[in-house]
Design an enzyme around this catalytic site. Structure first.
Site, PDB file in Angstrom:
ATOM      1  N   ARG A 126      20.099  -5.749   1.168  1.00  0.00           N
ATOM      2  CA  ARG A 126      19.145  -4.678   0.901  1.00  0.00           C
ATOM      3  C   ARG A 126      19.544  -3.951  -0.376  1.00  0.00           C
ATOM      4  O   ARG A 126      20.127  -2.871  -0.346  1.00  0.00           O
ATOM      5  CB  ARG A 126      19.059  -3.747   2.105  1.00  0.00           C
ATOM      6  CG  ARG A 126      18.216  -4.373   3.216  1.00  0.00           C
ATOM      7  CD  ARG A 126      17.838  -3.418   4.297  1.00  0.00           C
ATOM      8  NE  ARG A 126      16.623  -3.862   4.962  1.00  0.00           N
ATOM      9  CZ  ARG A 126      16.121  -3.282   6.042  1.00  0.00           C
ATOM     10  NH1 ARG A 126      16.708  -2.219   6.561  1.00  0.00           N
ATOM     11  NH2 ARG A 126      15.017  -3.736   6.595  1.00  0.00           N
ATOM     12  N   GLN A 131      13.936  -5.936  -3.071  1.00  0.00           N
ATOM     13  CA  GLN A 131      12.922  -5.184  -2.332  1.00  0.00           C
ATOM     14  C   GLN A 131      11.624  -5.957  -2.140  1.00  0.00           C
ATOM     15  O   GLN A 131      11.021  -5.921  -1.062  1.00  0.00           O
ATOM     16  CB  GLN A 131      12.642  -3.853  -3.040  1.00  0.00           C
ATOM     17  CG  GLN A 131      13.747  -2.835  -2.842  1.00  0.00           C
ATOM     18  CD  GLN A 131      13.447  -1.518  -3.543  1.00  0.00           C
ATOM     19  OE1 GLN A 131      12.556  -1.442  -4.378  1.00  0.00           O
ATOM     20  NE2 GLN A 131      14.195  -0.486  -3.203  1.00  0.00           N
ATOM     21  N   ASP A 134      11.958  -8.559   0.736  1.00  0.00           N
ATOM     22  CA  ASP A 134      12.621  -8.074   1.952  1.00  0.00           C
ATOM     23  C   ASP A 134      11.683  -8.190   3.154  1.00  0.00           C
ATOM     24  O   ASP A 134      10.843  -7.329   3.404  1.00  0.00           O
ATOM     25  CB  ASP A 134      13.050  -6.624   1.741  1.00  0.00           C
ATOM     26  CG  ASP A 134      13.876  -6.066   2.892  1.00  0.00           C
ATOM     27  OD1 ASP A 134      13.915  -6.702   3.961  1.00  0.00           O
ATOM     28  OD2 ASP A 134      14.468  -4.986   2.722  1.00  0.00           O
ATOM     29  N   SER A 137      11.824  -5.298   5.883  1.00  0.00           N
ATOM     30  CA  SER A 137      11.135  -4.061   5.539  1.00  0.00           C
ATOM     31  C   SER A 137       9.621  -4.217   5.629  1.00  0.00           C
ATOM     32  O   SER A 137       8.928  -3.352   6.173  1.00  0.00           O
ATOM     33  CB  SER A 137      11.526  -3.600   4.132  1.00  0.00           C
ATOM     34  OG  SER A 137      12.875  -3.168   4.108  1.00  0.00           O
ATOM     35  N   TYR A 234      21.724   0.529   6.869  1.00  0.00           N
ATOM     36  CA  TYR A 234      21.535   0.429   8.306  1.00  0.00           C
ATOM     37  C   TYR A 234      22.310   1.526   9.025  1.00  0.00           C
ATOM     38  O   TYR A 234      23.315   2.034   8.531  1.00  0.00           O
ATOM     39  CB  TYR A 234      22.018  -0.936   8.832  1.00  0.00           C
ATOM     40  CG  TYR A 234      21.248  -2.112   8.318  1.00  0.00           C
ATOM     41  CD1 TYR A 234      20.059  -2.517   8.924  1.00  0.00           C
ATOM     42  CD2 TYR A 234      21.706  -2.844   7.222  1.00  0.00           C
ATOM     43  CE1 TYR A 234      19.359  -3.609   8.456  1.00  0.00           C
ATOM     44  CE2 TYR A 234      21.002  -3.939   6.742  1.00  0.00           C
ATOM     45  CZ  TYR A 234      19.834  -4.319   7.371  1.00  0.00           C
ATOM     46  OH  TYR A 234      19.134  -5.402   6.902  1.00  0.00           O
TER      47      TYR A 234
END
Length: 382
Positions: A126, A131, A134, A137, A234
């Site tokens: 991450r 991004q 991902d 997400s 996380y």
């Protein structure tokens, strides 16, 4: 180069790993794309749409995978004994498999034994560079949205305050537990629907994010909570003492709630129990608990993964599995773009194939196996 898109065969899976839009772009890269017949139907993409995009529509998994150099999947391929089709055995040796593969040591061993180069997208680091690819997400975002929509459907009153000639209906009180991607989207969606929203999270950075969306923060804070986040963003597993103090604070608020949305996950571990039986018993009849963490065991002590239940005191608990698949068209669209971005990032125009440098940070993060060997450091030793 032949690229194969398989139909998902798991009972709770409605997504597909490519869309007509991404198929066009893959063909533009120089791929010959084969899509298994019916692969996109449950997500609103019929075979005709893929054919119009230029894909070959193959009648079954075997025909789809024949000669494939790259295989796109949403979930891990079924192995012998897991379904009517042994998808794993049909994937050509040396092929690159890309998907959310439920990475663990046993799975890595199976892919290595089959000679498949497996890229588990859920292991993607991450970082800013990652991004746009991902998958966790993108899918969590939709899960958070869908959770609130389903809560509204199950709730026997209204979300917004309604002022009528016959009287006023108060706004629903909503508590979101966990302020990661799914939780933040749940907060935003509940606010849009007119709910009075509060949220809780063990990570200190989450407090400001919660407030920035117009929700109030509920939670216990101490020195341990200041270090409650990993470098990857996380939540860390917290001590029993901290969880007990956090539970006291939440218990004081939860009895006043109409809707509770549970989204708290700890990477690689069972979801923590945040809503106890006693907390559920304190809630009003007609209240709703939505447990997005049900695939990891659930945040609510009464969650039955895969089921909708009503407790003796009239609280509905929605413990459905695979929340992104409950909004399959949007989830497939975002997931397919994630995979396309990953492929194009490492696409070599001269050879018309992906080249995955072993030293690249993203490649190190996702590659479980290569050349018949387990290469991911988390699963290759011991």
């Amino acid at each position: 180069m032949r690229l194969a898109v398989l139909k998902e065969r798991r009972a709770d899976e409605a997504r597909v790993a490519a869309t007509p839009d991404t198929v066009k772009k893959l063909i533009g890269l120089g791929c010959a794309v084969a899509v298994e017949s019916g692969a996109g139907l449950s997500a609103g993409y019929p075979d005709s749409a893929f054919a119009e995009a230029g894909a070959e529509i193959a009648p079954d998994a075997g025909a789809t995978l024949a000669g494939a150099a790259v295989v796109l999947k949403v979930r891990a391929p079924l192995a012998a004994g897991e379904g009517a089709v042994d998808e794993l055995a049909l994937i050509p040796k040396g092929a690159l498999l890309i998907g959310t593969l439920g990475a663990d040591k046993d799975a890595a061993g199976r892919y290595a034994a089959a000679g498949i180069d497996a890229a588990a997208m859920e292991m993607l680091p991450r970082i800013t560079r990652a991004q746009s690819m991902d998958v966790l997400s993108s899918q969590a975002n939709l899960a958070g949205y869908r959770a609130v929509v389903e809560a509204a459907s199950a709730f026997d009153r209204a979300f917004p305050m309604l002022m009528t000639a016959a009287g006023t209906i108060p706004a629903a009180n909503v508590l979101v537990m966990g302020a990661g991607v799914a939780g933040l989207q749940a907060i935003a969606t509940a606010r849009r629907l007119g709910g009075r929203v509060s949220a809780t999270d063990v990570r200190p950075a989450a407090k400001e994010e919660i407030k920035s969306l117009g929700a109030s923060f509920v939670g216990y804070e101490d020195e341990e909570s200041k270090a409650a986040q990993t470098t990857g963003g996380y939540a860390k597993a917290m001590s029993a003492e901290f969880l007990a103090k956090q539970a006291e604070v939440v218990a004081g608020a939860i009895g006043k709630m109409d809707i509770v949305v549970c989204t708290a996950l700890v990477q690689g571990r069972r979801a923590p129990i945040l809503v106890t039986e006693a907390m559920v018993a304190s809630m009003k009849p007609g209240s709703v608990i939505v447990d997005i963490a049900s695939d990891a065991g659930g945040n609510c002590a009464l969650t039955e993964p895969g089921e909708r239940i009503v407790t003796p005191n009239g609280v509905t608990v929605l413990g459905y599995r695979n929340w992104p698949a409950r909004i399959p068209a949007a989830a497939s669209s975002l997931y397919a773009r994630n995979l396309l971005t990953f492929l194009t990032t490492f696409w070599d125009k001269e050879s018309s194939k992906p080249i995955l440098p072993a030293e690249d940070e993203l490649v190190r993060g996702v590659m479980l196996t290569r050349g018949g060997q387990v290469v991911h450091p988390q699963f290759s030793a011991g």
